[in-house]
Design a protein around this motif. Structure first.
Motif, PDB file in Angstrom:
ATOM      1  N   ARG A  88      63.764  77.172  60.971  1.00  0.00           N
ATOM      2  CA  ARG A  88      63.533  75.973  60.160  1.00  0.00           C
ATOM      3  C   ARG A  88      63.809  76.282  58.697  1.00  0.00           C
ATOM      4  N   ASP A  89      64.651  75.462  58.102  1.00  0.00           N
ATOM      5  CA  ASP A  89      64.923  75.599  56.677  1.00  0.00           C
ATOM      6  C   ASP A  89      63.778  74.955  55.898  1.00  0.00           C
ATOM      7  N   VAL A  90      63.503  75.488  54.720  1.00  0.00           N
ATOM      8  CA  VAL A  90      62.474  74.924  53.847  1.00  0.00           C
ATOM      9  C   VAL A  90      63.017  74.871  52.430  1.00  0.00           C
ATOM     10  N   SER A  91      62.325  74.176  51.556  1.00  0.00           N
ATOM     11  CA  SER A  91      62.677  74.183  50.147  1.00  0.00           C
ATOM     12  C   SER A  91      62.177  75.471  49.504  1.00  0.00           C
ATOM     13  N   ILE A  92      62.731  75.809  48.360  1.00  0.00           N
ATOM     14  CA  ILE A  92      62.229  76.966  47.613  1.00  0.00           C
ATOM     15  C   ILE A  92      60.761  76.745  47.236  1.00  0.00           C
ATOM     16  N   ARG A  93      60.393  75.534  46.905  1.00  0.00           N
ATOM     17  CA  ARG A  93      58.992  75.261  46.575  1.00  0.00           C
ATOM     18  C   ARG A  93      58.079  75.596  47.749  1.00  0.00           C
TER      19      ARG A  93
END
Length: 425
Positions: free
Chosen positions: A136-141
């Protein structure tokens, strides 16, 4: 550039071409060179009155600086190292200048706060080395979420000066795959180098494209001077321009291409140059002042780079968007107020001019460079897929690990041209 022709309105563009390339930035120039080598006639249409695109050496204040791309990144494999060598243009290692100071609200930052910042920096790379993004990709935040509301913004704030975007809008997976390596500078100007590489090509300036028709056996492209027809078209304008609908496609771009555009945003990395004359206030050339009191309003000042009478400010994200919308006068006041706190009020009299090529509000850019949104890291490859066998989108946005760089745009332009050259003439 001697090879470029600024066509007057009404002159007509009746000549046929094998390929029309839209945009005379690094990708468009690279594509045209590749097509020329393959024996295909390419005409490059450029909306601006200059070549180079977002690689632009600005000399409007007298001393020149690169208002856009500055570094030949990952120089070990960047094509611009060889291009510079072939053109006899010198490159150099990055100079670390005359020192680095950190401020908060224009005042020197307390040692404890500086140490806290230093501890937060590097957290992105540490997490990318340990977190599995395959599922799963996520945001840097989100990647930094466990640092808490105080440290997480500090840890991600450096991205405002590299990616030019807020951490919640950056795909961690896309950021992870970006190529790394040594950086080189072009003392005579990276923008000047890119423009010079366009020599010998049929580049037609002041020709913004309003429509591309691809509903026939080939393509037709409309500009203020008339219509050109060709077998194929390579579109190298920035993603921001495509997303703004500045070019009408007939028929509309396929849903898959539109979906790819939805997955890519544009950062707002911004440089603002101030002309400073007279007293240099005892500051060594190349000194950097970092205003870091608010992570969201990070601002770096490069003072008198290479001994020039300039102060170049760098910022990104929403703060840069606000300054771009405010315009040069308000931005000059903001910067001089901040510098007055750092240096002293006499700096106001020493500042005699401002140059502000705001990429975010530039109608031919609409941003600095492309940023994949969280969960949309596949959009770059999707955007590069040929359309109808005769329409190709290429540029830094389609460069995979080379995205956001002039070198990546060049490789993407070459790849698109190679695909076009395989089309039966």
């Amino acid at each position: 550039m001697a090879a470029s022709v600024a066509l007057p309105l009404g002159s007509g563009l009746a000549a046929e071409a094998d390929v029309i390339v839209i945009g005379a930035g690094a990708a468009g120039i690279a594509a045209a060179h590749q097509l020329k080598a393959a024996g295909r006639r390419a005409i490059v249409l450029e909306a601006r009155d200059r070549a180079g695109g977002r690689a632009f050496t600005d000399a409007s204040l007298g001393p020149a600086y690169d208002a856009g791309a500055m570094f030949i990144h990952w120089a070990e494999r960047n094509p611009w190292v060889q291009i510079a060598r072939d053109l006899g243009v010198a490159t150099s290692d990055e100079s670390w200048g005359g020192g680095f100071r950190v401020f908060a609200g224009g005042q020197p930052m307390a040692d404890a706060d500086r140490q806290r910042r230093r501890g937060a920096f590097g957290q992105i790379d540490r997490r990318l080395e340990t977190v599995d993004l395959a599922k799963r990709d996520v945001s840097i935040r989100d990647l930094l979420g466990d640092l808490g509301p105080d440290l997480a913004p500090i840890a991600s704030s450096g991205l405002l000066l590299s990616i030019g975007e807020e951490s919640e809008r950056i795909s961690a997976r896309d950021y992870q795959r970006l190529w790394a390596g040594d950086d080189l500078l072009v003392p005579s100007g990276y923008g000047n180098l890119v423009a010079r590489h366009g020599a010998g090509l049929d580049i037609r300036l002041n020709q913004p494209v309003s429509e591309i028709r691809w509903d026939g056996p080939g393509v037709s492209v409309t500009t203020p001077a008339g219509t050109l027809r060709a077998q194929a078209c390579i579109v190298t304008v920035p993603v921001g321009v495509l997303k703004a609908g500045a070019i009408r496609f007939t028929p509309a771009l396929p849903a898959r291409t539109r979906d790819a555009l939805d997955g890519i945003g544009m950062g707002a990395l911004t440089k603002i140059a101030l002309k400073v004359e007279g007293d240099r206030f005892g500051i060594s050339p190349g000194t950097s002042f970092l205003e870091a009191g608010s992570p969201k309003r990070l601002m770096n000042f490069d003072l008198f780079p290479e001994g020039k009478d300039l102060i170049v400010a760098f910022c990104g994200g929403d703060h840069a968007r606000e300054l771009s919308a405010a315009g040069p006068a308000a931005t000059r006041d903001h910067l001089t107020t901040l510098l007055s706190s750092m240096i002293g009020s006499d700096i106001r009299k020493a500042v005699t001019g401002i140059s502000f090529p705001a990429w975010w509000t530039d109608p031919f850019s609409r941003g600095s460079y492309s940023v994949c949104l969280p969960g949309r890291e596949a959009a770059r490859e999707q955007l590069a897929e040929p359309i109808g066998g005769r329409l190709f989108i290429a540029g830094e946005a389609t460069a995979g690990g080379g995205a956001m760089t002039v070198g990546g745009a060049t490789l993407a332009g070459r790849a698109a041209a190679a695909a076009v050259a395989r089309i039966k003439a």
